[in-house]
Design an enzyme around this catalytic site. Structure first.
Site, mmCIF file in Angstrom:
data_model
loop_
_atom_site.group_PDB
_atom_site.id
_atom_site.type_symbol
_atom_site.label_atom_id
_atom_site.label_comp_id
_atom_site.label_asym_id
_atom_site.label_seq_id
_atom_site.Cartn_x
_atom_site.Cartn_y
_atom_site.Cartn_z
ATOM 1 N NE ARG A 212 40.512 41.647 39.132
ATOM 2 C CZ ARG A 212 39.728 40.606 39.134
ATOM 3 N NH1 ARG A 212 39.640 39.854 38.064
ATOM 4 N NH2 ARG A 212 39.050 40.277 40.208
ATOM 5 C CD GLU A 214 42.708 42.628 33.388
ATOM 6 O OE1 GLU A 214 43.182 41.854 32.539
ATOM 7 O OE2 GLU A 214 41.828 42.304 34.198
ATOM 8 N NE ARG A 220 35.793 41.482 28.212
ATOM 9 C CZ ARG A 220 36.507 40.909 27.259
ATOM 10 N NH1 ARG A 220 36.591 41.464 26.067
ATOM 11 N NH2 ARG A 220 37.147 39.779 27.484
ATOM 12 C CG HIS A 221 39.918 44.027 30.518
ATOM 13 N ND1 HIS A 221 39.718 43.492 29.272
ATOM 14 C CD2 HIS A 221 39.708 43.029 31.406
ATOM 15 C CE1 HIS A 221 39.400 42.215 29.403
ATOM 16 N NE2 HIS A 221 39.371 41.909 30.689
HETATM 17 P P1 AMO Z 1 36.375 37.991 38.514
HETATM 18 O O1 AMO Z 1 37.835 37.994 38.348
HETATM 19 O O2 AMO Z 1 35.563 37.366 37.424
HETATM 20 O O3 AMO Z 1 35.948 37.237 39.846
HETATM 21 O O4 AMO Z 1 35.882 39.483 38.746
HETATM 22 C C1 AMO Z 1 34.537 39.755 39.093
HETATM 23 C C2 AMO Z 1 33.986 40.868 38.225
HETATM 24 O O5 AMO Z 1 34.751 42.058 38.382
HETATM 25 C C3 AMO Z 1 34.762 42.793 37.165
HETATM 26 N N1 AMO Z 1 36.152 42.961 36.699
HETATM 27 C C4 AMO Z 1 36.604 43.999 35.988
HETATM 28 N N2 AMO Z 1 36.011 45.104 35.529
HETATM 29 C C5 AMO Z 1 36.747 45.967 34.833
HETATM 30 N N3 AMO Z 1 38.058 45.822 34.570
HETATM 31 C C6 AMO Z 1 38.720 44.727 35.010
HETATM 32 N N4 AMO Z 1 40.026 44.594 34.745
HETATM 33 C C7 AMO Z 1 37.988 43.751 35.747
HETATM 34 N N5 AMO Z 1 38.308 42.585 36.330
HETATM 35 C C8 AMO Z 1 37.179 42.131 36.896
HETATM 36 C C9 AMO Z 1 33.978 41.982 36.157
HETATM 37 C C10 AMO Z 1 34.041 40.589 36.731
HETATM 38 O O6 AMO Z 1 32.949 39.801 36.314
HETATM 39 N N6 AMO Z 1 36.768 36.643 43.360
HETATM 40 C C11 AMO Z 1 35.948 36.520 42.149
HETATM 41 C C12 AMO Z 1 34.505 36.798 42.428
HETATM 42 C C13 AMO Z 1 33.871 35.734 43.308
HETATM 43 O O7 AMO Z 1 33.939 34.558 42.965
HETATM 44 O O8 AMO Z 1 33.274 36.123 44.320
HETATM 45 C C14 AMO Z 1 36.475 37.475 41.100
HETATM 46 O O9 AMO Z 1 37.201 38.398 41.362
HETATM 47 O O10 AMO Z 1 32.644 42.477 36.139
#
Ligand code: AMO
Ligand code: ATP
Length: 429
Positions: A212, A214, A220-221
Site C-alpha cells: 500500500r 500510504e 500503524r501503517h
Molecule cells: P483492509 O484494507 O481493511 O481490507 O485491510 C485489511 C487489514 O490489513 C491490515 N493493513 C495494514 N497493516 C499495516 N499497514 C498497512 N498499510 C495496512 N493496510 C491494511 C490491517 C487491515 O485491517 N480486502 C479487504 C479485506 C476483506 O474484506 O477481506 C482489505 O484489504 O490490519
C-alpha cells in the site's frame, strides 16, 4: 553435543557440551575472565580461571571482541553465583569470526538507541532477546493460523502479487513496469480469493504480502504488510466473524502455551480473550464518538475518534454495519437499508486489526456498485466474469499480522513487528 544455552540443565553438570554463539560481554578480572556467550535462546557464563584453562584459550577469551562468533567446548559446572546456576570451563574456545569494533549498535542495550538506528542495523538489533522474542511469537501466530484453518477444511492458496487493478479504495497503488505494460503491486488478494469461490474451492486462506502506497508516516501503517485473508462460500458476514474471533482466541491460547519464555522477555502478560467479542454498530460507535469528535455519518472514524471510542470499549470488539459508501464496492448492502452494508472491522482499543464483509455475489449489483464508486467495470474483466457463471454467496476478511502483534504484545510502533519494515523513508535494509 551441541546445545542451545537454554538446553543445559542439572543433568549436564560434569559433562562436556558444545555451544555456538556471540560474545555478549567480557569481564576481565586479571586472573579470572568471565565471558557471557549469547545464543538465540539465552546466555551462558564461560568462566576462565587463568590457572585452570589452557594458556591459549585464556588469551583468546580475554581478547575476543564483543559480538564475535565463537565455538566453546567445555565442562558444565554447577555455580550458584552464575546467572543460570552453571558455568562452562572451556577446553576449547574458537573464534569463528571476529567482529569489528566499535559496534554500530550496542546489543546489550547499555547504550540505548532510537528506532531508526536500530532498523538501520537490524541484524544487530534482532540479536537482542526482547526484539527476537517478537518474531518467535510471530512465528507461533502464523503456525497457529495455519493449523486453525487446516483443521477447519480450508485450502491454503497463493495469489498473484503483480496485478493490473486496485481493490481497496483510499490507499494508493505502487506502479511497476511489467515488460511493456504498467502493472501494480497487489493491495489485497480480494479479487482472487473471491474468484476462487466461483472456482468452487469453498473455503480458502492466504498468508501473504500486501502493498500500500500510504504516504503518511504513522505508527500503524506499513507500505508492505502481511495479511491473513480468508474467503468462505455459503455464509455471510456473521459466519466469517465467528471464524475471526475463534482464530484470535486460538492464537492467544497457542502463544500463551508455547511462548511463555518469549512473553517474559517481552514483559507481556498475555490473556486469552473471551468469546464472543462485543459487537457494536457503526451508528452506535458514531453516537459514542460524537460526544467528543465530529464525524459526519458515512465517514470512516479518524484516529482521534477511535481513541474516544477506545475509552468505552474493552478488549477486542467488532464495529458492524458500516455505511456502504465508506466500504469498498464488493461489500453487500442490506436489502432493507441499502445505505449500510454487511461489513465489519475487528478492533482492539483504537487499532483496527481486520476488516471484512459479506460480498455482493450478483453480477448486476456488483457492476452498479463499481460504477457508483467511480471505478471502471472494464478494468475488472476477469473478476466480473466469475460472477456470471455460478458465483456462490460468500464472505471473508483480511487481518493484518503486524497489527495483531501490536495488539497482542502492546507494541507502540508497527515497525517493531516486521523484520525489515518498509515505510516512506525506508527501503533498506
Ligand atoms: P483492509 O484494507 O481493511 O481490507 O485491510 C485489511 C487489514 O490489513 C491490515 N493493513 C495494514 N497493516 C499495516 N499497514 C498497512 N498499510 C495496512 N493496510 C491494511 C490491517 C487491515 O485491517 N480486502 C479487504 C479485506 C476483506 O474484506 O477481506 C482489505 O484489504 O490490519
Ligand atoms: P572463586 O573462589 O570461585 O574464584 P572469588 O570470590 O574468590 O571466587 P574473585 O576473583 O574475587 O573470586 O571474583 C571477583 C568477582 O567475581 C566477585 O564479585 C565474585 O563474587 C565473582 N565471581 C567469582 N566467581 C564467580 C563465578 N563463578 N560466577 C559468578 N561470579 C563469580
Amino acid at each position: 553435543m551441541r546445545k542451545f544455552t537454554s538446553e543445559i540443565s542439572e543433568e549436564d553438570f560434569g559433562k562436556k557440551v558444545t555451544l555456538y554463539g556471540w560474545i555478549h560481554e567480557v569481564r576481565d578480572l586479571g586472573g579470572l575472565v568471565f565471558v557471557v556467550l549469547r545464543d538465540r535462546e539465552g546466555f551462558a557464563q564461560i568462566t576462565l580461571p587463568k590457572k585452570k584453562v589452557k594458556q591459549e584459550v585464556f588469551e583468546r577469551a580475554k581478547n575476543v571482541r564483543r559480538e564475535s562468533v565463537v565455538k566453546v567446548v567445555g565442562e558444565v559446572k554447577k555455580e550458584e553465583r552464575a546467572p543460570n546456576g552453571f558455568e562452562i570451563i572451556p577446553e576449547e574456545f574458537e573464534v569463528l569470526n571476529e567482529a569489528d569494533a566499535p559496534l554500530p549498535l550496542d546489543v546489550t542495550e547499555k547504550v540505548p538507541a532510537e528506532l531508526d538506528t536500530r532498523l538501520d542495523h537490524r541484524f544487530l538489533d534482532l540479536r537482542k532477546h526482547r526484539v527476537f522474542a517478537i518474531f518467535r511469537v510471530r512465528s507461533e501466530v502464523l503456525n497457529a493460523t495455519r493449523e486453525f484453518f487446516h483443521e477447519r477444511g480450508f485450502i491454503e492458496v497463493n495469489t498473484p502479487k503483480i496485478v493490473s487493478t486496485a481493490t481497496e479504495g483510499g490507499t494508493e497503488l505502487f506502479p511497476i513496469t511489467y515488460f511493456e505494460r504498467e502493472a501494480f503491486l497487489n493491495q489485497s488478494p480480494q479479487l482472487y480469493k473471491q474468484t476462487l469461490m466461483a472456482a468452487g474451492f469453498d473455503r480458502v486462506f492466504e498468508i501473504g504480502p500486501i502493498f500500500r502506497a500510504e504516504e503518511h508516516n504513522t505508527v500503524r501503517h506499513l507500505n508492505e504488510a502481511t495479511s491473513i485473508d480468508i474467503e468462505v462460500s455459503f455464509t455471510d458476514h456473521n459466519g466469517v466473524m465467528k471464524y475471526l474471533e475463534e482464530l484470535i482466541v486460538y492464537i492467544h491460547e497457542r502463544v500463551v502455551e508455547n511462548c511463555e519464555k518469549y512473553l517474559n522477555w517481552l514483559n507481556v502478560k498475555l490473556e486469552v480473550p473471551e468469546k464472543p467479542f462485543e459487537r457494536i454498530t457503526y451508528d452506535e460507535a458514531l453516537e459514542i464518538v460524537s460526544r467528543k469528535e465530529e464525524i459526519p455519518w458515512g465517514e470512516d472514524f479518524s484516529t482521534p475518534a477511535l481513541k474516544v471510542l477506545a475509552e468505552h470499549m474493552q478488549g477486542y470488539y467488532f464495529i458492524t454495519d458500516w455505511p456502504t459508501e465508506s466500504k469498498p464496492f464488493y461489500a453487500m448492502p442490506y436489502e432493507n437499508r441499502k445505505e449500510i452494508c454487511k461489513s465489519f472491522d475487528l478492533m482492539k482499543g483504537w487499532l483496527e486489526l481486520a476488516s471484512g464483509a459479506q460480498r455482493i455475489h450478483k453480477y448486476d449489483l456488483l457492476v452498479e456498485r463499481i460504477k457508483a464508486q467511480g471505478l471502471d467495470p472494464e478494468s475488472f474483466g476477469f473478476y466480473l466474469e466469475a460472477f456470471r457463471y455460478g458465483m456462490p454467496p460468500h464472505a471473508g476478511w483480511g487481518l493484518g499480522v503486524e497489527r495483531l502483534l501490536m495488539a497482542m504484545l502492546d507494541l507502540k510502533n508497527i515497525r517493531e513487528a516486521v523484520l525489515f519494515p518498509r515505510d516512506r523513508q525506508r527501503l533498506v535494509p
